[in-house]
Design a protein around this motif. Structure first.
Motif, mmCIF file in Angstrom:
data_model
loop_
_atom_site.group_PDB
_atom_site.id
_atom_site.type_symbol
_atom_site.label_atom_id
_atom_site.label_comp_id
_atom_site.label_asym_id
_atom_site.label_seq_id
_atom_site.Cartn_x
_atom_site.Cartn_y
_atom_site.Cartn_z
ATOM 1 N N GLY B 14 0.814 -1.206 0.000
ATOM 2 C CA GLY B 14 0.000 0.000 0.000
ATOM 3 C C GLY B 14 0.845 1.251 0.000
ATOM 4 N N THR B 15 1.863 1.240 0.828
ATOM 5 C CA THR B 15 2.752 2.395 0.898
ATOM 6 C C THR B 15 3.447 2.599 -0.445
ATOM 7 N N GLU B 16 3.890 1.482 -1.007
ATOM 8 C CA GLU B 16 4.561 1.552 -2.304
ATOM 9 C C GLU B 16 3.607 2.110 -3.372
ATOM 10 N N CYS B 17 2.373 1.602 -3.392
ATOM 11 C CA CYS B 17 1.398 2.057 -4.387
ATOM 12 C C CYS B 17 1.086 3.540 -4.220
ATOM 13 N N ASP B 18 0.912 3.964 -2.975
ATOM 14 C CA ASP B 18 0.608 5.376 -2.730
ATOM 15 C C ASP B 18 1.720 6.270 -3.255
ATOM 16 N N ALA B 19 2.954 5.846 -3.008
ATOM 17 C CA ALA B 19 4.094 6.646 -3.455
ATOM 18 C C ALA B 19 4.149 6.704 -4.980
ATOM 19 N N LEU B 20 3.884 5.556 -5.598
ATOM 20 C CA LEU B 20 3.896 5.527 -7.072
ATOM 21 C C LEU B 20 2.847 6.476 -7.638
ATOM 22 N N ILE B 21 1.674 6.428 -7.069
ATOM 23 C CA ILE B 21 0.592 7.256 -7.619
ATOM 24 C C ILE B 21 0.871 8.735 -7.390
ATOM 25 N N ASP B 22 1.421 9.063 -6.255
ATOM 26 C CA ASP B 22 1.812 10.457 -6.033
ATOM 27 C C ASP B 22 2.783 10.911 -7.117
ATOM 28 N N ASP B 23 3.741 10.060 -7.410
ATOM 29 C CA ASP B 23 4.725 10.394 -8.449
ATOM 30 C C ASP B 23 4.053 10.554 -9.810
ATOM 31 N N TRP B 24 3.190 9.591 -10.126
ATOM 32 C CA TRP B 24 2.560 9.623 -11.450
ATOM 33 C C TRP B 24 1.694 10.877 -11.617
ATOM 34 N N LEU B 25 0.918 11.189 -10.584
ATOM 35 C CA LEU B 25 0.038 12.347 -10.710
ATOM 36 C C LEU B 25 0.829 13.652 -10.820
ATOM 37 N N GLY B 26 2.045 13.632 -10.322
ATOM 38 C CA GLY B 26 2.886 14.833 -10.409
ATOM 39 C C GLY B 26 3.737 14.876 -11.672
ATOM 40 N N THR B 27 3.554 13.908 -12.532
ATOM 41 C CA THR B 27 4.393 13.812 -13.731
ATOM 42 C C THR B 27 3.913 14.766 -14.820
ATOM 43 N N ASP B 28 4.874 15.439 -15.423
ATOM 44 C CA ASP B 28 4.573 16.296 -16.566
ATOM 45 C C ASP B 28 4.390 15.391 -17.797
ATOM 46 N N LEU B 29 3.248 15.524 -18.448
ATOM 47 C CA LEU B 29 2.920 14.586 -19.522
ATOM 48 C C LEU B 29 3.863 14.723 -20.715
ATOM 49 N N ASP B 30 4.284 15.930 -21.004
ATOM 50 C CA ASP B 30 5.214 16.109 -22.129
ATOM 51 C C ASP B 30 6.561 15.459 -21.813
ATOM 52 N N ALA B 31 7.021 15.655 -20.595
ATOM 53 C CA ALA B 31 8.308 15.046 -20.208
ATOM 54 C C ALA B 31 8.193 13.521 -20.231
ATOM 55 N N TRP B 32 7.063 13.024 -19.751
ATOM 56 C CA TRP B 32 6.845 11.575 -19.743
ATOM 57 C C TRP B 32 6.803 11.030 -21.179
ATOM 58 N N THR B 33 6.159 11.787 -22.047
ATOM 59 C CA THR B 33 6.092 11.382 -23.460
ATOM 60 C C THR B 33 7.492 11.270 -24.043
ATOM 61 N N ARG B 34 8.323 12.269 -23.786
ATOM 62 C CA ARG B 34 9.695 12.241 -24.320
ATOM 63 C C ARG B 34 10.450 11.024 -23.793
ATOM 64 N N LYS B 35 10.256 10.746 -22.514
ATOM 65 C CA LYS B 35 10.963 9.633 -21.900
ATOM 66 C C LYS B 35 10.553 8.294 -22.536
ATOM 67 N N VAL B 36 9.249 8.101 -22.698
ATOM 68 C CA VAL B 36 8.759 6.822 -23.223
ATOM 69 C C VAL B 36 9.132 6.659 -24.700
ATOM 70 N N VAL B 37 8.966 7.727 -25.463
ATOM 71 C CA VAL B 37 9.297 7.640 -26.894
ATOM 72 C C VAL B 37 10.786 7.380 -27.067
ATOM 73 N N ALA B 38 11.594 8.082 -26.289
ATOM 74 C CA ALA B 38 13.053 7.883 -26.396
ATOM 75 C C ALA B 38 13.423 6.442 -26.061
ATOM 76 N N ARG B 39 12.740 5.878 -25.088
ATOM 77 C CA ARG B 39 13.062 4.503 -24.680
ATOM 78 C C ARG B 39 12.702 3.504 -25.794
ATOM 79 N N HIS B 40 11.556 3.696 -26.388
ATOM 80 C CA HIS B 40 11.115 2.740 -27.412
ATOM 81 C C HIS B 40 11.857 2.902 -28.739
ATOM 82 N N PHE B 41 12.405 4.093 -28.960
ATOM 83 C CA PHE B 41 13.112 4.324 -30.233
ATOM 84 C C PHE B 41 14.629 4.372 -30.039
ATOM 85 N N HIS B 42 15.101 3.941 -28.894
ATOM 86 C CA HIS B 42 16.547 3.898 -28.691
ATOM 87 C C HIS B 42 17.135 2.876 -29.669
ATOM 88 N N PRO B 43 18.137 3.278 -30.462
ATOM 89 C CA PRO B 43 18.623 2.398 -31.548
ATOM 90 C C PRO B 43 19.069 1.020 -31.073
#
Lengths: 320, 368
Positions: B14-43
């Motif tokens: 529960g503590t772990e989940c709460d912390a994760l959700i706090d992090d996720w809700l505070g995430t900037d969507l554009d920054a998250w997009t860059r991170k995920v796209v960069a990961r999937h398109f890493h050569p």
């Protein structure tokens, strides 16, 4: 837990139902019959350009819309899906009356065909029109569109709340100039004229049409509905032949209410409504029960799924 | 049931989940997009599927800097997920060979789509589900009956989510949604109803002993239970619903059927999910918020998937999956919904009043 069939009104400019017609022999058989009854060709009923003279165009358009609605009904009947409750606005109320057993199919189509002989209004009569008005969701309807008391403007329909419940959509009928003036006086977007609708339906301006049709309707062999049939002219379930005749008689000049139709259907136990044909657009309005639009072959699957998921009791009574 | 590898107590989870959700809700969507796209398109360490597609995109995906630029990918061709090796969607950065579960979509329109869920993705889904339990008023340590699809269907992993994340004891009744859909496709509604009866017999066999606090099932099956066995529904402390259509009437009837029960809701599928928010307008408005930022939902014009509709307007649901281990931009769902304004309460749009997609005209002029 009843299945309701809901029929819209009006005569649109878009052609609907071609795919259904091609996919279902039962629908093609109906169109052949309608052709015999009305004198129109199947092509005219189905998709060809409607004739130009106003009343002739209106008559052919109503035949087209009614044939489609009944055809879809017949396709659903083949799947074992019959309505437990019927309702409709304007032309749709007449289609519903037919399926409730109050008037035969032939008699209905012959009446619609007869309407083409309605005398055109003199050329010097003011041009007529229709408009939609977007009003606050709550409050007095008459005041809502701020057209009350304006010469040449009539509140002719209430389609009820928008999908999000924020607004209410009304229909205004009247003289085109008066509707345009009202549109110009109000904030942009409050009133939206419908340029392709030149007839001030459901208003006193259709008095001459009502008078022309009255003797014909008076002679029609109406019977009491065999299924719950709701009115669009007031909050009421029609129970007698005279109730239905009265609906047919007053329909041209009296305002319609989709709200009354749906609320009464809900009171009759409807928990899923099938909207037949393309007569009521999707996603614009809020209904008091879930609805599925049926106008294309692929919609049949959605209907069956919804009937199952909403746990509908399928009516043992077959509509006409 | 699949589960992340670490063996933590429910409290620690529960503590772990709460912390994760706090992090996720505070995430900037554009920054998250860059991170995920960069990961999937890493050569070298990106996902094989996206690296194969990269050359044909007509743009360098790594130049994408904002979430709203993801429309450049076009609608995701979900059909390829019916035959594609699910591992190819997972970045090579995740050690091979992959170990874990492949999950199916429902298979409504034919062969199912298949996706590999890494442990992080399962935890993400579970954390949000746990968040729903908490916010909807379900309490830990209760006894549940889960009467949903299991097997290849991700909803079945809810048994792990309840037991390991919420200290629950879980009974199960399996449901085969593909069989129901097959019966419905064939117009065999009576046989589908018979299958419902078969399921209800199993459900009532558990409920009749009075040990179940919460029931997790579909609205369709719960409706049948309410009608046929109201005496078994009344004492329930709550029900959690997803998977089939839920109307305002059903919601109100369900609340009335329980003496003092709560009704939780979620919307979604194997691609991504959304948590129910409290109903509004006497249940006429039933909103959901996606499991941000890995799952986002837009409501778009049916005739133009790239254009978002106004708030309060109905359109097609467009789902975007931005897991670090799964990137699926612009899935056009077979659902429609109202675009729901979450205001400052949520970092993304919500959806409300979800129904199957209707392919009819939606022009107001058609009203008459």
């Amino acid at each position: 837990m009843a299945l309701g069939f809901l029929f819209g009104g009006g005569v649109g400019t878009e052609v609907h139902g071609l795919e259904m017609y091609r996919a279902h022999p039962v629908m093609r058989e109906l169109y052949e019959q309608v052709s015999e009854w009305t004198g129109l060709t199947v092509g005219q009923i189905l998709e060809e350009e409607l004739p130009e003279p106003q009343e002739e165009r209106q008559s052919a358009g109503t035949i087209r819309e009614t044939a489609l609605a009944l055809g879809i009904h017949d396709v659903l009947a083949e799947q074992g899906l019959s309505p437990a409750v019927l309702g409709g606005v304007s032309l749709g109320a007449m289609t519903a009356s037919c399926l409730a057993g109050s008037i035969g199919r032939r008699e209905l189509f012959e009446m619609l065909a007869h309407a083409r002989h309605t005398p055109e209004l003199p050329a010097d009569e003011p041009e007529q029109g229709l408009a939609l008005a977007f009003a606050p969701a709550e409050g007095d309807l008459g005041a809502a569109y701020r057209g009350e008391g304006r010469a040449g403007v009539h509140l002719s329909g209430d389609f009820g709340p928008t999908a999000d419940g924020a607004m209410r959509i009304l229909m205004l009928s009247g003289e085109r100039e008066a509707l345009d003036a009202l549109t110009a006086d109000l904030p942009p977007g409050t009133v939206a004229p419908l340029p392709d609708r030149p007839i001030a339906v459901h208003s006193p301006l259709r008095g001459h049409f009502r008078a022309f049709m009255a003797p014909y309707i008076d002679a029609m062999p109406f019977k009491a509905p065999e299924l719950p049939l709701v009115s669009c002219l007031e909050r009421k379930t029609l129970t007698t032949a005279e109730d239905v005749r009265d609906l047919f008689d007053r329909n041209p000049t009296d305002p319609i209410s989709l709200v009354d139709v749906c609320d009464e259907m809900k009171d009759q136990g409807v928990r899923l409504g099938l909207i037949m044909g393309g007569s009521i657009p999707d996603g614009i309005l809020r209904f008091p029960f879930p609805v599925v639009h049926v106008g294309r072959p692929e919609h049949i699957q959605q209907v069956l799924t919804s009937v199952y998921e909403f746990g509908l009791d399928l009516s043992p009574v077959r509509a006409r | 049931m699949s589960a992340p590898p670490a063996a933590l107590s429910p409290t620690e989870r529960g503590t772990e989940c709460d912390a994760l959700i706090d992090d996720w809700l505070g995430t900037d969507l554009d920054a998250w997009t860059r991170k995920v796209v960069a990961r999937h398109f890493h050569p070298e360490t990106g996902s094989p599927y996206w690296l194969r597609r990269a050359a044909g995109l007509g743009f360098d995906a790594r130049d994408i800097t904002r979430y709203d630029q993801l429309t450049a990918f076009g609608p995701f061709p979900v059909d390829i997920l019916r035959s594609q090796d699910p591992a190819d969607l997972v970045p090579l950065d995740v050690p091979r060979p992959l170990t874990g579960r492949v999950w199916d979509t429902g298979g409504t329109t034919g062969a199912p789509c298949r996706l590999f869920y890494t442990p992080a993705m399962l935890l993400h889904r579970g954390a949000w589900r746990r968040w729903s339990f908490v916010t909807e008023g379900f309490t830990q340590g209760r006894t549940w009956l889960q009467a949903t699809p299991t097997g290849p269907h991700l909803i079945g992993n809810g048994m792990w989510e309840v037991s390991d994340l919420y200290a629950g004891q879980v009974y199960g009744v399996d449901m085969d949604p593909r069989w129901v859909k097959r019966l419905i496709r064939a117009g065999r509604l009576a046989d589908a109803t018979e299958y419902t009866t078969h399921l209800l017999e199993q459900v009532t066999d558990v409920l009749i002993h009075g040990r179940i606090d919460y029931l997790n099932t579909t609205p369709a099956l719960f409706l049948a239970l309410v009608r046929r066995h109201p005496e078994l529904v009344a004492p329930l402390r709550g029900v959690r619903l997803s998977g089939t259509q839920l109307s305002p009437d059903m919601y109100r009837d369900f609340m009335a059927a329980m003496d003092d029960g709560i009704c939780g809701r979620s919307y979604g599928n194997t691609f991504g999910n959304a948590a129910g928010l409290p109903v509004e307008q006497n249940a006429e408005l039933m909103p959901y918020v996606p499991n941000y930022p890995q799952v986002t939902m837009n409501v778009v014009r049916k005739e133009d998937w790239s254009t978002t509709v106004e708030y309060g307007t109905v359109g097609q649901v467009r789902l975007t999956v931005l897991h670090e281990d799964l990137f699926l931009p612009n899935i056009l769902e077979r659902d429609q919904a109202l675009r729901y304004d979450t205001g400052s309460a949520w970092p993304s749009d919500g959806v409300a009043n979800v129904t199957p997609l209707q392919t009819t005209s939606s022009a107001p002029e058609g009203l008459y």
